[in-house]
Motif scaffolding. Structure first.
Motif, mmCIF file in Angstrom:
data_model
loop_
_atom_site.group_PDB
_atom_site.id
_atom_site.type_symbol
_atom_site.label_atom_id
_atom_site.label_comp_id
_atom_site.label_asym_id
_atom_site.label_seq_id
_atom_site.Cartn_x
_atom_site.Cartn_y
_atom_site.Cartn_z
ATOM 1 N N ASN A 109 -2.922 12.851 -5.182
ATOM 2 C CA ASN A 109 -2.172 12.470 -6.598
ATOM 3 C C ASN A 109 -2.730 10.993 -7.007
ATOM 4 O OD1 ASN A 109 -0.402 12.529 -8.724
ATOM 5 N ND2 ASN A 109 1.227 11.384 -7.394
ATOM 6 N N THR A 110 -2.843 9.982 -6.088
ATOM 7 C CA THR A 110 -3.266 8.923 -6.282
ATOM 8 C C THR A 110 -4.659 8.805 -7.103
ATOM 9 O OG1 THR A 110 -2.001 7.723 -4.655
ATOM 10 C CG2 THR A 110 -3.582 6.421 -5.807
ATOM 11 N N ILE A 111 -5.653 9.769 -6.538
ATOM 12 C CA ILE A 111 -6.888 9.968 -7.164
ATOM 13 C C ILE A 111 -6.984 10.488 -8.313
ATOM 14 C CG2 ILE A 111 -9.069 11.184 -6.677
ATOM 15 C CD1 ILE A 111 -9.092 10.784 -3.758
ATOM 16 N N MET A 112 -6.200 11.503 -8.632
ATOM 17 C CA MET A 112 -6.172 12.237 -9.770
ATOM 18 C C MET A 112 -5.449 11.323 -10.923
ATOM 19 S SD MET A 112 -7.327 15.250 -9.351
ATOM 20 C CE MET A 112 -6.767 16.317 -10.552
ATOM 21 N N THR A 113 -4.553 10.381 -10.749
ATOM 22 C CA THR A 113 -3.803 9.863 -11.736
ATOM 23 C C THR A 113 -4.845 8.487 -11.929
ATOM 24 O OG1 THR A 113 -2.210 8.693 -10.171
ATOM 25 C CG2 THR A 113 -1.525 10.581 -11.527
ATOM 26 N N GLN A 114 -5.359 7.826 -10.774
ATOM 27 C CA GLN A 114 -5.810 6.440 -11.404
ATOM 28 C C GLN A 114 -7.329 6.369 -10.843
ATOM 29 O OE1 GLN A 114 -3.416 3.802 -8.938
ATOM 30 N NE2 GLN A 114 -4.895 3.196 -7.771
ATOM 31 N N GLY A 115 -7.748 7.396 -10.173
ATOM 32 C CA GLY A 115 -9.256 7.240 -9.755
ATOM 33 C C GLY A 115 -9.495 6.560 -8.553
ATOM 34 N N PHE A 116 -10.390 6.794 -7.636
ATOM 35 C CA PHE A 116 -10.653 6.364 -6.302
ATOM 36 C C PHE A 116 -10.945 4.911 -6.143
ATOM 37 C CE2 PHE A 116 -13.053 5.894 -2.117
ATOM 38 C CZ PHE A 116 -11.969 6.263 -1.472
ATOM 39 N N PHE A 117 -11.848 4.282 -6.909
ATOM 40 C CA PHE A 117 -12.582 3.050 -6.710
ATOM 41 C C PHE A 117 -11.759 2.218 -7.785
ATOM 42 C CE2 PHE A 117 -15.999 5.662 -5.380
ATOM 43 C CZ PHE A 117 -16.003 5.009 -3.823
ATOM 44 N N THR A 118 -10.538 2.018 -8.198
ATOM 45 C CA THR A 118 -9.582 1.442 -9.098
ATOM 46 C C THR A 118 -9.050 0.207 -8.215
ATOM 47 O OG1 THR A 118 -7.699 3.012 -8.905
ATOM 48 C CG2 THR A 118 -9.550 3.280 -10.805
ATOM 49 N N ASP A 119 -8.401 -0.787 -8.953
ATOM 50 C CA ASP A 119 -7.607 -1.710 -8.499
ATOM 51 C C ASP A 119 -6.486 -1.337 -7.875
ATOM 52 O OD1 ASP A 119 -9.307 -3.633 -9.064
ATOM 53 O OD2 ASP A 119 -8.323 -4.202 -10.991
ATOM 54 N N HIS A 120 -5.875 -1.671 -6.636
ATOM 55 C CA HIS A 120 -4.485 -1.158 -6.064
ATOM 56 C C HIS A 120 -4.674 0.086 -5.890
ATOM 57 C CE1 HIS A 120 -3.276 -5.324 -7.257
ATOM 58 N NE2 HIS A 120 -3.656 -5.055 -8.605
ATOM 59 N N PHE A 121 -5.772 0.928 -5.299
ATOM 60 C CA PHE A 121 -5.621 2.286 -5.094
ATOM 61 C C PHE A 121 -4.982 2.355 -3.810
ATOM 62 C CE2 PHE A 121 -7.344 5.545 -2.233
ATOM 63 C CZ PHE A 121 -7.204 6.744 -3.169
ATOM 64 N N PHE A 122 -5.262 1.458 -2.871
ATOM 65 C CA PHE A 122 -4.742 1.667 -1.354
ATOM 66 C C PHE A 122 -3.142 1.383 -1.420
ATOM 67 C CE2 PHE A 122 -4.080 0.387 2.978
ATOM 68 C CZ PHE A 122 -4.272 1.428 3.707
ATOM 69 N N TYR A 123 -2.819 0.352 -2.051
ATOM 70 C CA TYR A 123 -1.376 -0.064 -2.352
ATOM 71 C C TYR A 123 -0.646 1.269 -2.718
ATOM 72 C CZ TYR A 123 2.773 -2.452 -3.786
ATOM 73 O OH TYR A 123 4.105 -2.684 -4.103
ATOM 74 N N ASN A 124 -1.117 1.633 -4.131
ATOM 75 C CA ASN A 124 -0.297 2.507 -4.601
ATOM 76 C C ASN A 124 -0.408 4.054 -3.979
ATOM 77 O OD1 ASN A 124 -0.033 0.999 -6.895
ATOM 78 N ND2 ASN A 124 -1.966 1.815 -7.993
ATOM 79 N N TRP A 125 -1.172 4.075 -3.314
ATOM 80 C CA TRP A 125 -1.274 5.369 -2.340
ATOM 81 C C TRP A 125 -0.123 5.281 -1.274
ATOM 82 C CZ3 TRP A 125 -4.848 5.950 2.417
ATOM 83 C CH2 TRP A 125 -4.652 7.267 3.088
ATOM 84 N N LEU A 126 -0.075 4.061 -0.587
ATOM 85 C CA LEU A 126 0.715 3.827 0.565
ATOM 86 C C LEU A 126 2.521 3.845 0.015
ATOM 87 C CD1 LEU A 126 -0.980 1.359 2.635
ATOM 88 C CD2 LEU A 126 -0.806 3.747 3.094
ATOM 89 N N ILE A 127 2.442 3.416 -1.432
ATOM 90 C CA ILE A 127 3.688 3.338 -1.969
ATOM 91 C C ILE A 127 4.329 4.859 -2.094
ATOM 92 C CG2 ILE A 127 5.101 2.785 -3.962
ATOM 93 C CD1 ILE A 127 4.534 0.682 -1.995
ATOM 94 N N LEU A 128 3.401 5.812 -2.380
ATOM 95 C CA LEU A 128 3.496 7.198 -2.798
ATOM 96 C C LEU A 128 3.919 8.037 -1.647
ATOM 97 C CD1 LEU A 128 4.023 8.956 -5.442
ATOM 98 C CD2 LEU A 128 1.503 9.535 -5.100
ATOM 99 N N VAL A 129 3.443 7.612 -0.389
ATOM 100 C CA VAL A 129 3.502 8.540 0.777
ATOM 101 C C VAL A 129 5.085 8.601 1.194
ATOM 102 C CG1 VAL A 129 2.981 8.495 3.276
ATOM 103 C CG2 VAL A 129 1.306 7.977 1.560
ATOM 104 N N PRO A 130 6.138 7.532 1.046
ATOM 105 C CA PRO A 130 7.162 7.748 1.750
ATOM 106 C C PRO A 130 7.960 8.641 0.304
ATOM 107 C CG PRO A 130 6.827 5.543 1.809
ATOM 108 C CD PRO A 130 5.730 6.093 1.144
ATOM 109 N N ARG A 131 7.805 8.550 -0.617
ATOM 110 C CA ARG A 131 8.554 9.432 -1.557
ATOM 111 C C ARG A 131 8.000 11.140 -1.476
ATOM 112 N NH1 ARG A 131 7.315 6.657 -6.968
ATOM 113 N NH2 ARG A 131 6.175 4.925 -5.912
ATOM 114 N N THR A 132 6.690 10.946 -1.295
ATOM 115 C CA THR A 132 6.221 12.452 -1.062
ATOM 116 C C THR A 132 6.814 12.986 0.147
ATOM 117 O OG1 THR A 132 4.284 11.570 -2.119
ATOM 118 C CG2 THR A 132 4.050 13.701 -1.105
ATOM 119 N N TYR A 133 6.867 12.105 1.126
ATOM 120 C CA TYR A 133 7.247 12.467 2.544
ATOM 121 C C TYR A 133 8.787 13.287 2.545
ATOM 122 C CZ TYR A 133 8.475 12.769 7.488
ATOM 123 O OH TYR A 133 9.086 12.832 8.726
#
Length: 82
Positions: free
Chosen positions: A27-51
């Motif tokens: 989802n993070t790749i699809m919405t913002q792209g892989f090599f963008t700013d704060h990718f890792f942070y946005n991905w980790l924020i989304l994991v608990p919600r998805t879980y």
């Protein structure tokens, strides 16, 4: 509680975590792209919600799917014996 049931719950919890991490990653790749700013942070924020969304689904559907597969293979072995 039977050990087999406990194992099934732990399996569901673990598989839900890895599935949610993967779904959040995609989802993070699809919405913002892989090599963008704060990718890792946005991905980790989304994991608990998805879980939280996937855990009940996995815990409910896991035993249902397991019973279905057991039934499919049980019927297959009975047909092969005849």
């Amino acid at each position: 509680m039977k050990t087999e049931f406990k194992k099934l719950i732990v399996f569901g919890i673990i598989i839900a975590f890895f599935t949610s991490a993967y779904a959040a990653f995609l989802n993070t790749i699809m919405t913002q792209g892989f090599f963008t700013d704060h990718f890792f942070y946005n991905w980790l924020i989304l994991v608990p919600r998805t879980y939280l969304l996937l855990l009940p689904f996995v815990l409910i559907m896991g035993p249902v799917i397991r019973a279905l597969v057991d039934r499919m293979f049980r019927n297959g072995t009975e047909r092969n014996k005849n």
